[in-house]
Structure formats: C-alpha cells, structure tokens
Design a protein around this motif. Structure first.
Motif, PDB file in Angstrom:
ATOM      1  N   THR A  97     -18.948 -25.533  88.540  1.00 22.35           N
ATOM      2  CA  THR A  97     -18.872 -23.912  88.993  1.00 22.35           C
ATOM      3  C   THR A  97     -17.823 -23.942  89.877  1.00 22.35           C
ATOM      4  N   HIS A  98     -17.007 -22.644  89.869  1.00 21.67           N
ATOM      5  CA  HIS A  98     -15.991 -22.509  90.767  1.00 21.67           C
ATOM      6  C   HIS A  98     -16.512 -22.498  92.263  1.00 21.67           C
ATOM      7  N   THR A  99     -17.725 -22.075  92.739  1.00 19.99           N
ATOM      8  CA  THR A  99     -18.139 -22.345  94.067  1.00 19.99           C
ATOM      9  C   THR A  99     -18.196 -23.790  94.568  1.00 19.99           C
ATOM     10  N   ALA A 100     -18.698 -24.544  93.530  1.00 17.61           N
ATOM     11  CA  ALA A 100     -18.923 -25.851  93.782  1.00 17.61           C
ATOM     12  C   ALA A 100     -17.610 -26.690  93.798  1.00 17.61           C
ATOM     13  N   LEU A 101     -16.533 -26.270  92.894  1.00 20.14           N
ATOM     14  CA  LEU A 101     -15.576 -27.171  92.986  1.00 20.14           C
ATOM     15  C   LEU A 101     -14.398 -26.716  93.845  1.00 20.14           C
ATOM     16  N   GLY A 102     -14.464 -25.741  94.757  1.00 13.37           N
ATOM     17  CA  GLY A 102     -13.647 -24.920  95.696  1.00 13.37           C
ATOM     18  C   GLY A 102     -12.408 -24.200  95.169  1.00 13.37           C
ATOM     19  N   TRP A 103     -13.093 -23.629  93.830  1.00 10.96           N
ATOM     20  CA  TRP A 103     -11.959 -22.670  93.262  1.00 10.96           C
ATOM     21  C   TRP A 103     -12.452 -21.347  93.527  1.00 10.96           C
ATOM     22  N   ARG A 104     -13.361 -21.088  94.521  1.00  7.35           N
ATOM     23  CA  ARG A 104     -13.902 -19.667  94.891  1.00  7.35           C
ATOM     24  C   ARG A 104     -14.041 -20.083  96.407  1.00  7.35           C
ATOM     25  N   SER A 105     -13.958 -18.722  97.157  1.00  9.21           N
ATOM     26  CA  SER A 105     -14.255 -18.786  98.806  1.00  9.21           C
ATOM     27  C   SER A 105     -15.278 -17.868  98.942  1.00  9.21           C
TER      28      SER A 105
END
Length: 195
Positions: A97-105
């Motif tokens: 997921t973006h949240t888990a992989l640091g692609w979302r803040s």
C-alpha cells in the motif's frame, strides 16, 4: 518503497509478492518496475471485511490478469509480507500500500529487511504458501464484491482486519446518562447510576 522498486526492477525470471493488503495503485506502481517477460505470482488474503474496509482492492486480479505469466493466489490466513525478485527478497511488516511503503504522507513506520531467499527456509516457505493457496477467479471476485457490499450496507461495524473473530463484539454504552462515562474513565464510578 523505493528500495522495493529497486529490487523488483532487477528481476530476471520471476517476482513473488505476498501481502494480506494490496491496493491496486500500489500494485500498479510495483508492476511498472518489473521488467517485461518476468512472471509475477502474487498471494493476498482477500477477505470480504478487508475489501469492505478498503485495505485491499478487488481490481488487483484484473491488473495481474493483463500481465502475461502472472497469477493471483488467495490464502485467507496470510499475514506475512514478502517481496522477492529471483533470489533477493524483502521480508518485514509492509503491505503493498502507498501508506506502508512511504508513498503517501503520513506514512506508516514499517520494516523490510533484504535477505537471500535461498537462505532461512524462505523458498520452502514460499512453496508451502503457494501450495496451500487457491487461484483467484472472476467468480471469486464477484462473490467477494457482493459480500463486501453487504457488509458495508449492513450498518454493522466492520471488524478490524486483524481482529480475532472471537473478539469482534463492539461495545456501545447502554447507560441512560452517557456523559457519566467520563466519571468511570477517571475512576469515579460512585457517581454513576447502577444501570
């Protein structure tokens, strides 16, 4: 996330992904890093409550179906997070997921450790995981969509994805004077009525 993309981009023969929660936009980003001609096998959990809760997407089946040599498998008890490109793998806590992989803040604080998949029994673990998984189908996708929609429409709380099924009861206050709950929280139960 960038480390994951770097590992995936170096794959020459196959990519293996196992994560209970996989979002379609995150899978798309990961697949873009995988060179053409490299097969991708992906295992996810795909429970109705995960779909209803928005932590996993049904569209991942279509994304993988469009990629030659790629397969989506389902294991309802999957909790591990594993990403491998040939003999290099990342193991840890991050879902796809973006949240888990640091692609979302704000991003989750996650851990992915790079290991040789030929060590630590990781190849054997993958073989056992895939042997005990089932191939995802369009029929399964439709059934899950219906169950997830029924969960959403029921108005009942959706159990936390990691909740023990035996512990999914949701407590709601039944006392007539709900403001009295504060007294209970601060330890002044004597101020509350017996009801």
């Amino acid at each position: 996330g960038e480390h994951l993309l770097s590992v995936l981009s170096r794959a020459q023969t196959n990519v293996q992904i196992a994560a209970p929660f996989i979002k379609s936009y995150s899978l798309e980003r990961a697949l873009m890093a995988v060179p053409e001609g490299v097969s991708v096998t992906c295992v996810t959990r795909w429970r109705p409550e995960d779909i209803a809760g928005g932590v996993c997407d049904l569209e991942i089946l279509d994304q993988l179906s469009k990629r030659p040599g790629s397969t989506l498998l389902v294991h309802p008890h999957l909790h591990a997070k594993f990403f491998a490109a040939d003999d290099v793998c990342l193991v840890g806590s991050a879902n796809l997921t973006h949240t888990a992989l640091g692609w979302r803040s704000p991003a989750n604080l996650e851990l992915l450790v790079e290991l040789d998949s030929q060590e630590h029994g990781l190849n054997e673990w993958w073989t056992k995981l895939t042997a005990n998984s089932i191939v995802a189908t369009q029929e399964m996708k439709v059934a899950l969509a219906e169950k997830a929609e029924a969960l959403r429409k029921s108005g009942n709380p959706i159990a936390r994805p990691e909740a023990d099924p035996e512990e999914t009861t949701v407590w709601t206050p039944q006392c007539p004077r709900w403001t009295g709950l504060w007294e209970a929280y601060v330890g002044d139960e004597d101020q509350m009525s017996a009801s």
